[in-house]
Scaffold this motif. Structure first.
Motif: not given
Length: 201
Positions: A46, A49-51, A54
């Motif tokens: 996460l 993926n720059d999340l 989350n």
């Protein structure tokens, strides 16, 4: 095995329960390690993926898992300590000093770890032999780990940084921190209201 049959009841029951408990702990440890590794990899993916938000949401679950694993490690240490001193415990009516904390803590753990039923056998043996005299020796750190409060924002961020380092991810937490530590709208409004009031003076 035949050696156990010739030993007094306390010794043989104690050794038998500790042996089965050790096998259970080994199995639990493997499962917990697998779950923790999965959760860490999930958070790392996460972050990659720059999340960030989350990942932050998953950090609490991992912290709780790590806390629980620490409790099982405590139980493992207490069990090992007792296992090394069962012969002395059999011979003496008083509890050996080096076992007091371990015994008090396993008695406490017996009602809190349903997946370790042998702890209840050990609790029955120890309370029959020593009564409640060992309660003051209960390991405080173990109790705190068991009663741990939900992790703070800072603790979760710290964990995320540790995972980023472990997986060699270049992660900047500034944007997430700004979101997390931004005062709620009502407080922002109050701050603006105060600054306007000062400007009017």
């Amino acid at each position: 095995m035949f050696d156990l049959l010739l030993k007094p009841k306390f010794y043989s029951k104690c050794k038998s329960a500790l042996r089965i408990n050790k096998v259970r702990l080994e199995t639990i440890k493997k499962k917990r390690n697998a779950v923790e590794n999965f959760l860490k990899k999930d958070i790392a993916d996460l972050l990659k993926n720059d999340l960030d938000y989350n990942a932050y949401g998953r950090a609490e679950g991992l912290t709780i898992e790590q806390n629980q694993t620490a409790c099982y490690k405590f139980i493992e240490q207490f069990s090992l300590c007792i296992s090394m001193h069962v012969s002395i415990m059999q011979k003496q009516s008083e509890c050996p000093e080096e076992c007091r904390e371990a015994i008090a803590s396993l008695i406490y753990a017996a009602a809190r770890f349903a997946d370790l039923p042998e702890l209840r056998t050990l609790r029955a043996l120890f309370t029959k032999k020593y009564g409640n005299s060992l309660e003051p020796y209960l390991n405080r750190e173990f109790v705190e780990k068991l009663q741990a409060e939900p992790p703070t924002k800072e603790m979760k961020l710290q964990l995320m940084h540790a995972i980023a380092r472990e997986f060699s991810i270049e992660w900047d937490s500034k944007a997430l921190e700004q979101t997390l530590f931004k005062p709620p709208p009502s407080e922002q409004y109050k701050a603006l209201h105060k600054s306007w009031a000062r400007m009017k003076q």
